[in-house]
Design a protein around this motif. Structure first.
Motif, PDB file in Angstrom:
ATOM      1  N   ASP A 209      22.000  42.981 101.920  1.00  0.00           N
ATOM      2  CA  ASP A 209      22.136  44.001 100.877  1.00  0.00           C
ATOM      3  C   ASP A 209      22.212  43.427  99.462  1.00  0.00           C
ATOM      4  OD1 ASP A 209      22.132  45.956 102.829  1.00  0.00           O
ATOM      5  OD2 ASP A 209      24.313  45.973 103.007  1.00  0.00           O
ATOM      6  N   LEU A 210      22.337  42.112  99.325  1.00  0.00           N
ATOM      7  CA  LEU A 210      22.387  41.490  98.002  1.00  0.00           C
ATOM      8  C   LEU A 210      21.019  40.946  97.628  1.00  0.00           C
ATOM      9  CD1 LEU A 210      25.719  39.449  98.193  1.00  0.00           C
ATOM     10  CD2 LEU A 210      25.344  41.693  97.177  1.00  0.00           C
ATOM     11  N   LYS A 211      20.764  40.839  96.343  1.00  0.00           N
ATOM     12  CA  LYS A 211      19.477  40.332  95.876  1.00  0.00           C
ATOM     13  C   LYS A 211      19.421  38.809  95.877  1.00  0.00           C
ATOM     14  CE  LYS A 211      18.478  44.352  93.117  1.00  0.00           C
ATOM     15  NZ  LYS A 211      18.266  44.927  91.819  1.00  0.00           N
ATOM     16  N   THR A 212      20.589  38.147  95.982  1.00  0.00           N
ATOM     17  CA  THR A 212      20.646  36.695  95.986  1.00  0.00           C
ATOM     18  C   THR A 212      21.564  36.222  97.110  1.00  0.00           C
ATOM     19  OG1 THR A 212      22.485  36.683  94.429  1.00  0.00           O
ATOM     20  CG2 THR A 212      20.284  36.535  93.497  1.00  0.00           C
ATOM     21  N   ASN A 213      21.513  34.953  97.438  1.00  0.00           N
ATOM     22  CA  ASN A 213      22.416  34.385  98.434  1.00  0.00           C
ATOM     23  C   ASN A 213      23.836  34.369  97.901  1.00  0.00           C
ATOM     24  OD1 ASN A 213      20.425  33.746 100.399  1.00  0.00           O
ATOM     25  ND2 ASN A 213      19.808  32.021  99.136  1.00  0.00           N
ATOM     26  N   LEU A 214      24.811  34.348  98.783  1.00  0.00           N
ATOM     27  CA  LEU A 214      26.213  34.398  98.406  1.00  0.00           C
ATOM     28  C   LEU A 214      26.768  32.974  98.351  1.00  0.00           C
ATOM     29  CD1 LEU A 214      28.399  36.402  97.697  1.00  0.00           C
ATOM     30  CD2 LEU A 214      28.985  36.555 100.101  1.00  0.00           C
ATOM     31  N   LEU A 215      26.635  32.355  97.202  1.00  0.00           N
ATOM     32  CA  LEU A 215      27.146  31.013  96.959  1.00  0.00           C
ATOM     33  C   LEU A 215      28.447  31.165  96.181  1.00  0.00           C
ATOM     34  CD1 LEU A 215      26.720  27.928  96.980  1.00  0.00           C
ATOM     35  CD2 LEU A 215      25.439  28.204  94.850  1.00  0.00           C
ATOM     36  N   SER A 216      29.545  30.666  96.723  1.00  0.00           N
ATOM     37  CA  SER A 216      30.845  30.904  96.103  1.00  0.00           C
ATOM     38  C   SER A 216      31.244  29.809  95.127  1.00  0.00           C
ATOM     39  CB  SER A 216      31.925  31.043  97.176  1.00  0.00           C
ATOM     40  OG  SER A 216      32.243  29.790  97.718  1.00  0.00           O
ATOM     41  N   VAL A 217      32.124  30.155  94.209  1.00  0.00           N
ATOM     42  CA  VAL A 217      32.689  29.194  93.273  1.00  0.00           C
ATOM     43  C   VAL A 217      33.373  28.074  94.054  1.00  0.00           C
ATOM     44  CG1 VAL A 217      34.476  28.884  91.497  1.00  0.00           C
ATOM     45  CG2 VAL A 217      32.932  30.849  91.391  1.00  0.00           C
ATOM     46  N   GLY A 218      34.093  28.437  95.109  1.00  0.00           N
ATOM     47  CA  GLY A 218      34.771  27.445  95.942  1.00  0.00           C
ATOM     48  C   GLY A 218      33.808  26.430  96.529  1.00  0.00           C
ATOM     49  N   GLN A 219      32.651  26.879  96.981  1.00  0.00           N
ATOM     50  CA  GLN A 219      31.658  25.960  97.545  1.00  0.00           C
ATOM     51  C   GLN A 219      31.168  24.983  96.484  1.00  0.00           C
ATOM     52  OE1 GLN A 219      29.262  29.208  99.241  1.00  0.00           O
ATOM     53  NE2 GLN A 219      28.981  27.844 100.984  1.00  0.00           N
ATOM     54  N   LEU A 220      30.959  25.466  95.274  1.00  0.00           N
ATOM     55  CA  LEU A 220      30.499  24.579  94.208  1.00  0.00           C
ATOM     56  C   LEU A 220      31.565  23.547  93.868  1.00  0.00           C
ATOM     57  CD1 LEU A 220      28.722  27.197  91.929  1.00  0.00           C
ATOM     58  CD2 LEU A 220      27.644  25.402  93.288  1.00  0.00           C
ATOM     59  N   LEU A 221      32.825  23.970  93.775  1.00  0.00           N
ATOM     60  CA  LEU A 221      33.916  23.044  93.481  1.00  0.00           C
ATOM     61  C   LEU A 221      34.059  21.990  94.581  1.00  0.00           C
ATOM     62  CD1 LEU A 221      36.584  25.527  92.087  1.00  0.00           C
ATOM     63  CD2 LEU A 221      35.183  23.900  90.789  1.00  0.00           C
ATOM     64  N   GLU A 222      33.935  22.413  95.837  1.00  0.00           N
ATOM     65  CA  GLU A 222      34.030  21.476  96.960  1.00  0.00           C
ATOM     66  C   GLU A 222      32.929  20.420  96.911  1.00  0.00           C
ATOM     67  OE1 GLU A 222      33.867  23.870 100.467  1.00  0.00           O
ATOM     68  OE2 GLU A 222      35.911  24.638 100.201  1.00  0.00           O
ATOM     69  N   ASN A 223      31.811  20.767  96.288  1.00  0.00           N
ATOM     70  CA  ASN A 223      30.675  19.842  96.194  1.00  0.00           C
ATOM     71  C   ASN A 223      30.681  19.051  94.889  1.00  0.00           C
ATOM     72  OD1 ASN A 223      28.550  20.113  98.533  1.00  0.00           O
ATOM     73  ND2 ASN A 223      29.517  22.097  98.260  1.00  0.00           N
ATOM     74  N   GLY A 224      31.805  19.067  94.170  1.00  0.00           N
ATOM     75  CA  GLY A 224      31.949  18.234  92.988  1.00  0.00           C
ATOM     76  C   GLY A 224      31.460  18.842  91.693  1.00  0.00           C
ATOM     77  N   TYR A 225      31.099  20.123  91.703  1.00  0.00           N
ATOM     78  CA  TYR A 225      30.660  20.760  90.472  1.00  0.00           C
ATOM     79  C   TYR A 225      31.852  21.168  89.628  1.00  0.00           C
ATOM     80  CZ  TYR A 225      25.843  20.866  91.958  1.00  0.00           C
ATOM     81  OH  TYR A 225      24.599  20.482  92.341  1.00  0.00           O
ATOM     82  N   GLU A 226      31.642  21.216  88.334  1.00  0.00           N
ATOM     83  CA  GLU A 226      32.642  21.662  87.383  1.00  0.00           C
ATOM     84  C   GLU A 226      32.108  22.949  86.775  1.00  0.00           C
ATOM     85  OE1 GLU A 226      33.953  19.573  83.478  1.00  0.00           O
ATOM     86  OE2 GLU A 226      34.503  18.308  85.197  1.00  0.00           O
ATOM     87  N   LEU A 227      32.918  24.002  86.784  1.00  0.00           N
ATOM     88  CA  LEU A 227      32.465  25.296  86.288  1.00  0.00           C
ATOM     89  C   LEU A 227      33.229  25.677  85.033  1.00  0.00           C
ATOM     90  CD1 LEU A 227      32.376  27.133  89.707  1.00  0.00           C
ATOM     91  CD2 LEU A 227      30.479  26.098  88.505  1.00  0.00           C
ATOM     92  N   SER A 228      32.534  26.349  84.144  1.00  0.00           N
ATOM     93  CA  SER A 228      33.149  26.821  82.904  1.00  0.00           C
ATOM     94  C   SER A 228      32.703  28.257  82.678  1.00  0.00           C
ATOM     95  CB  SER A 228      32.711  25.929  81.747  1.00  0.00           C
ATOM     96  OG  SER A 228      33.171  26.446  80.537  1.00  0.00           O
ATOM     97  N   PHE A 229      33.654  29.150  82.463  1.00  0.00           N
ATOM     98  CA  PHE A 229      33.344  30.551  82.188  1.00  0.00           C
ATOM     99  C   PHE A 229      33.716  30.849  80.748  1.00  0.00           C
ATOM    100  CE2 PHE A 229      34.174  30.253  86.707  1.00  0.00           C
ATOM    101  CZ  PHE A 229      33.100  30.929  87.242  1.00  0.00           C
TER     102      PHE A 229
END
Length: 64
Positions: free
Chosen positions: A42-62
């Motif tokens: 039902d979504l137009k994109t895959n459900l990639l979570s903030v938690g998954q990105l953090l676990e993979n070493g990414y740094e997020l800024s909002f």
């Protein structure tokens, strides 16, 4: 095939129809693969979570 449900922020539940992987192009033009990304029909994109990105070493800024 993987099936489950996920609850969104507004308490609405949607069905997960599978899991896969997403490849991200980094700033340095290298590729990174994130595994176990949920596919929700039902979504137009895959459900990639903030938690998954953090676990993979990414740094997020909002901002704003």
């Amino acid at each position: 095939m993987y099936h489950d449900k996920v609850k969104l922020g507004d308490e609405f539940k949607i069905s997960i129809m599978g899991k896969g992987e997403v490849t991200i192009l980094n700033k340095d033009n290298s590729n990174e693969t994130i595994f176990n990304v949920f596919f929700v029909l039902d979504l137009k994109t895959n459900l990639l979570s903030v938690g998954q990105l953090l676990e993979n070493g990414y740094e997020l800024s909002f901002k704003d």
